[in-house]
Motif scaffolding. Structure first.
Motif, mmCIF file in Angstrom:
data_model
loop_
_atom_site.group_PDB
_atom_site.id
_atom_site.type_symbol
_atom_site.label_atom_id
_atom_site.label_comp_id
_atom_site.label_asym_id
_atom_site.label_seq_id
_atom_site.Cartn_x
_atom_site.Cartn_y
_atom_site.Cartn_z
ATOM 1 N N SER A 60 0.767 -0.776 0.106
ATOM 2 C CA SER A 60 0.127 -0.016 -0.162
ATOM 3 C C SER A 60 0.681 1.086 0.375
ATOM 4 O O SER A 60 -0.381 2.463 0.359
ATOM 5 N N ILE A 61 2.192 1.474 0.562
ATOM 6 C CA ILE A 61 2.908 2.744 -0.111
ATOM 7 C C ILE A 61 3.662 2.554 -1.307
ATOM 8 O O ILE A 61 3.729 1.031 -1.633
ATOM 9 N N ARG A 62 3.907 3.354 -2.002
ATOM 10 C CA ARG A 62 4.404 3.344 -2.788
ATOM 11 C C ARG A 62 5.969 3.793 -2.981
ATOM 12 O O ARG A 62 6.457 3.796 -2.042
ATOM 13 N N ASN A 63 6.293 2.784 -3.925
ATOM 14 C CA ASN A 63 7.801 2.847 -4.165
ATOM 15 C C ASN A 63 8.251 1.576 -3.015
ATOM 16 O O ASN A 63 10.507 1.647 -2.795
ATOM 17 N N GLU A 64 8.052 0.344 -2.395
ATOM 18 C CA GLU A 64 8.777 0.355 -1.098
ATOM 19 C C GLU A 64 7.990 -1.855 -1.677
ATOM 20 O O GLU A 64 7.596 -1.941 -2.598
ATOM 21 N N LYS A 65 9.581 -2.331 -1.470
ATOM 22 C CA LYS A 65 9.873 -3.796 -2.530
ATOM 23 C C LYS A 65 9.700 -4.806 -1.696
ATOM 24 O O LYS A 65 9.843 -4.342 -0.089
ATOM 25 N N LEU A 66 9.021 -6.010 -1.867
ATOM 26 C CA LEU A 66 8.465 -6.685 -0.134
ATOM 27 C C LEU A 66 10.545 -7.460 -0.437
ATOM 28 O O LEU A 66 9.972 -7.715 1.002
ATOM 29 N N GLU A 67 11.222 -7.351 -1.071
ATOM 30 C CA GLU A 67 12.029 -8.378 -0.760
ATOM 31 C C GLU A 67 13.494 -7.562 0.215
ATOM 32 O O GLU A 67 13.631 -8.290 1.160
ATOM 33 N N ASP A 68 12.940 -5.737 0.090
ATOM 34 C CA ASP A 68 13.612 -5.109 1.228
ATOM 35 C C ASP A 68 13.069 -5.700 3.182
ATOM 36 O O ASP A 68 13.956 -5.561 3.889
ATOM 37 N N TYR A 69 12.226 -6.545 2.639
ATOM 38 C CA TYR A 69 11.493 -6.876 4.355
ATOM 39 C C TYR A 69 11.639 -7.998 4.610
ATOM 40 O O TYR A 69 10.568 -8.867 5.295
ATOM 41 N N VAL A 70 12.054 -9.377 3.660
ATOM 42 C CA VAL A 70 12.913 -10.354 3.785
ATOM 43 C C VAL A 70 13.989 -10.523 4.817
ATOM 44 O O VAL A 70 15.181 -9.645 4.920
ATOM 45 N N ASP A 71 14.396 -11.877 5.723
ATOM 46 C CA ASP A 71 14.941 -11.248 6.497
ATOM 47 C C ASP A 71 16.375 -12.112 5.465
ATOM 48 O O ASP A 71 16.165 -12.671 4.462
ATOM 49 N N MET A 72 17.689 -11.163 6.217
ATOM 50 C CA MET A 72 19.385 -11.767 5.301
ATOM 51 C C MET A 72 19.699 -13.076 5.431
ATOM 52 O O MET A 72 20.278 -13.695 4.051
ATOM 53 N N TYR A 73 18.828 -14.179 5.942
ATOM 54 C CA TYR A 73 19.308 -15.637 5.885
ATOM 55 C C TYR A 73 18.584 -16.296 4.435
ATOM 56 O O TYR A 73 18.835 -17.075 4.128
ATOM 57 N N PHE A 74 17.657 -15.706 3.947
ATOM 58 C CA PHE A 74 17.123 -15.788 2.451
ATOM 59 C C PHE A 74 17.692 -15.014 1.244
ATOM 60 O O PHE A 74 17.215 -14.963 0.104
ATOM 61 N N SER A 75 19.125 -14.456 1.737
ATOM 62 C CA SER A 75 19.318 -13.584 0.787
ATOM 63 C C SER A 75 20.665 -13.926 -0.079
ATOM 64 O O SER A 75 20.959 -15.935 0.182
ATOM 65 N N VAL A 76 20.492 -13.918 -1.212
ATOM 66 C CA VAL A 76 21.671 -14.683 -2.368
ATOM 67 C C VAL A 76 22.844 -14.328 -1.622
ATOM 68 O O VAL A 76 23.557 -15.525 -2.074
ATOM 69 N N GLU A 77 23.635 -13.669 -1.567
ATOM 70 C CA GLU A 77 24.490 -13.711 -0.166
ATOM 71 C C GLU A 77 24.952 -14.617 0.354
ATOM 72 O O GLU A 77 25.475 -15.423 0.491
ATOM 73 N N LYS A 78 24.219 -15.098 1.630
ATOM 74 C CA LYS A 78 24.328 -16.026 2.260
ATOM 75 C C LYS A 78 23.869 -17.622 1.496
ATOM 76 O O LYS A 78 24.906 -18.368 2.025
ATOM 77 N N PHE A 79 22.807 -17.696 0.863
ATOM 78 C CA PHE A 79 23.347 -18.278 -0.098
ATOM 79 C C PHE A 79 24.740 -19.107 -0.709
ATOM 80 O O PHE A 79 24.907 -19.948 -0.699
#
Length: 739
Positions: free
Chosen positions: A535-554
């Motif tokens: 509901s907020i403009r220019n906000e991305k869902l992936e910015d609110y995912v924990d870093m355990y699910f990041s490409v860097e951690k993988f």
């Protein structure tokens, strides 16, 4: 397909599927060096044309292997045929007899000569053969074979004596290379299909054992070979963990247990994975029925967990999930006292159903485990407590490790309520559990090496911040959300479902929290956070995912290199100073078990044991509950047999043995326990006192069991029952009888 030319030394194997002409010639020159100025030409002898054929190209090489493969099914026994040694010749002669369906009796069998004649000699068959050693004192050449067979087939006489365990081992070896879990019955069927001969089960069993010994080495020496595996791993991958424990029995060092963890796996877990461990045991299917893995004692579990602690330490937020076994539960509590100890819900439900069943538990027990919020957990708990107080008391006493999401810590970001990760690992290795221990560890290393290499290449291709499948899943969940969002600030708001359900949740994007608690536990935005974010403009869902699910951690999880090792014959010699004998295990009667026994709630794949209705002939119900059959048939059956009497089943008294946890010890050892809702009046069990034959107007005392926190004593409380006078009582009894 593998080919073993007669002119090569014994044990030299050429892979015909991957070898080309140049490599084949280079291999020959390496074995038989010659002057560089000489021209080398390659020939092979063709039995069909009785001449030497030159090999010049890859196509010629393929033709040579094809003819050699044909000879493997029907080895030539003509005069002049040459074999690498006496053992090779004997196996070839056995295959020749199977192919031509005759038996032979051996007259002489020595290292340097062999003589035999047809077993039907008394019936007039003149076939005989003589082979002896050549000048190189190794190769065997057929010298005499003057007659062809004139006897009838002996293949259908039940027992074919030339099909020995050595012949069986040679024929099943290629099948066992692909799958060493193939049983004797399947091998028996394959031999019959391919060679048209029936071999006894016992002979096939011994042949398989011999083939496995030739492929994987001797079982007796495999335990001592673990030290060579340890030396090879530590040389190729320093800081890896290969810990071998032994015990001295009757002045012999015997194997006891082993712990194996590669450095790349340890670093990958600490640097790239969520701090979560799923721990379970699996049985081996090798010799002596895998008793190496069934000794689940507190000592063995403690030793294993202590070695695990040496490898990974105690990462912050560590969560460990196990089943309800007493040994592993006590060991985890003792070795990892600060870890969040979870109990697998599947094991809990299986134990629970041994004593309690009903729709109320079907509707509330699993939902209580999946509940994110304490409110919903208590709601389902209350429904079970009102229906069956003894059931929730059983859970309090015997399952006090954490099993509901509503009480999971928010540090590990793992929301699993089952131990399925361990079951997946068990399924991953189940095809190799029959191998010797040194080969099993080496095979697991190879599987990990391939898996790490595959995931590392996958990580190199990834783009973006968060794993792609996580982003796709969040995008799918964001569609068709019937929610209203009321903002309090840029980061805080209220999200409620439309339709007047009354459920409303407070979301804080900055702190990444929602009052439903799903976001905190799983590390991925819940539906309410998704609704507010979108509901907020220019906000991305992936910015609110924990870093355990990041490409860097993988990438960090799989950046380590699993070492590549040569085969076991080339492992470095160990200097441990003694011979490691196998453990003293009891060889029990019966067939070796290769599959685990399923629980009563798991069901089976087949229909064995299901009842068939005699009316409609369908499975799964009795005739008196049949809905598909003819009503007249059911009526006649009812008249003939009568109405079936309902079975009276006494409910089992809940015991601590059902879950494998002793309530008295578990409560004392537990560091992290389930927090159960406060006990209600319905959970107080009233135990009536023994009836007395005195004046009914007397006061009767009963014992009320108070099972509050810290108290499990029976407290006597007076309960007065005031009865009317005898004359009034008798009058009321007469009136009730008249009514």
């Amino acid at each position: 397909m593998s080919s073993h030319p007669e002119w090569l030394p014994e044990g030299h194997v050429v892979d015909s599927d991957t070898t080309n002409f140049k490599d084949f010639v280079d291999d020959i020159l390496h074995t038989y060096p010659c002057v560089p100025t000489k021209v080398v030409k390659l020939y092979y002898f063709c039995d069909e044309s009785n001449s030497h054929v030159q090999v010049c190209t890859d196509q010629d090489l393929v033709a040579m292997f094809a003819k050699h493969d044909a000879n493997a099914n029907d080895p030539p026994m003509t005069v002049g045929s040459i074999y690498a040694n006496m053992n090779v010749f004997r196996l070839a002669l056995a295959q020749h007899s199977v192919k031509h369906e005759f038996e032979y009796d051996i007259e002489t069998s020595e290292p340097g000569r062999f003589r035999a004649h047809c077993a039907a000699k008394t019936e007039g068959c003149k076939w005989r053969i003589h082979a002896s050693m050549m000048q190189d004192d190794v190769s065997i050449q057929v010298k005499v074979n003057p007659h062809i067979h004139g006897c009838a087939s002996r293949r259908r006489r039940g027992k074919f004596k030339q099909a020995t365990k050595f012949w069986v081992a040679e024929k099943v070896k290629d099948w066992l290379v692909d799958d060493d879990e193939i049983g004797p019955k399947e091998l028996q069927r394959r031999i019959k299909d391919e060679h048209k001969v029936t071999i006894s089960y016992k002979m096939v069993y011994y042949g398989k054992e011999l083939a496995l010994k030739q492929l994987h080495g001797d079982w007796y020496e495999s335990f001592n070979n673990l030290y060579r595996f340890k030396a090879a791993v530590e040389e190729a991958s320093p800081d890896s963990f290969v810990v071998i424990d032994h015990e001295i029995i009757n002045e012999k060092n015997r194997f006891k247990r082993v712990f194996f963890a590669l450095k790349a796996c340890v670093d990958g877990f600490l640097n790239g994975c969520r701090p979560y461990l799923a721990i379970d045991s699996t049985f081996l299917t090798g010799k002596f029925r895998g008793q190496l893995a069934v000794a689940e004692t507190i000592d063995n579990w403690s030793w294993f967990l202590e070695r695990l602690r040496d490898a990974i330490g105690t990462p912050p937020g560590l969560a460990i999930c196990t089943d309800a076994g007493k040994s592993i539960m006590e060991s985890v509590t003792a070795v990892f006292p600060s870890a969040e100890h979870r109990e697998c819900m599947v094991h809990l439900v299986n134990n629970f159903k041994k004593s309690y069943r009903g729709k109320v538990f079907d509707d509330n027990l699993w939902p209580a485990a999946y509940a994110w919020n304490p409110y919903y957990f208590e709601k389902h708990w209350k429904a079970m407590a009102e229906a069956k107080p003894a059931a929730v008391k059983y859970l309090r006493d015997n399952h006090n490790k954490i099993w509901t999401r509503s009480q999971f810590s928010a540090l590990s970001k793992v929301d699993y309520v089952t131990n399925n990760l361990a079951e997946s690992c068990n399924n991953w290795v189940k095809g190799h559990k029959g191998m010797h221990l040194d080969s099993l560890l080496d095979t697991l290393r190879q599987k990990l090496m391939a898996k790490f290499h595959q995931r590392r290449k996958l990580g190199e291709k990834m783009q973006g911040k968060i794993l792609e499948h996580i982003v796709k899943n969040l995008a799918e969940r964001s569609r068709n959300l019937n929610m209203d969002v009321i903002g309090s600030s840029n980061d805080i708001g209220e999200v409620s479902w439309r339709g007047g359900s009354g459920y409303r949740y407070a979301v804080n994007l900055k702190e990444r929290t929602c009052t439903c608690r799903e976001w905190q536990i799983s590390g991925k935005p819940c539906l309410h956070a998704i609704a507010m974010t979108t509901s907020i403009r220019n906000e991305k869902l992936e910015d609110y995912v924990d870093m355990y699910f990041s490409v860097e951690k993988f990438r960090k999880a799989y950046e380590g290199i699993i070492p590549a090792l040569p085969d076991k014959t080339q492992w470095p010699e160990s200097t441990h100073g003694f011979f490691m004998h196998p453990p003293l295990l009891k060889s029990t009667a019966g067939r070796r078990q290769t599959k685990r026994f399923k629980g009563s709630s798991e069901g089976t794949s087949g229909r064995k044991g299901r009842h068939r209705c005699p009316i409609c002939k369908q499975l799964g119900h009795h005739w008196y509950t049949c809905k598909e059959g003819d009503p007249n048939d059911i009526a006649e059956m009812l008249a003939a047999r009568g109405k079936p009497k309902p079975r009276k089943r006494k409910p089992k008294e809940p015991t601590t043995e059902a879950s494998g946890v002793d309530a008295s010890t578990a409560s004392g050892l537990a560091t992290v326990k389930m927090v159960f809702p406060p006990e209600t009046n319905s959970e107080i069990a009233i135990v009536p006192a023994k009836k007395r034959k005195k004046n009914p107007a007397a006061t009767i005392s009963t014992g009320i069991r108070m099972s509050g926190s810290g108290s499990n004593q029976v407290v006597a409380a007076p309960l007065a029952i005031v009865l009317p006078p005898p004359e009034v009582q008798s009058k009321e009894i007469k009136q009730s009888k008249a009514k």
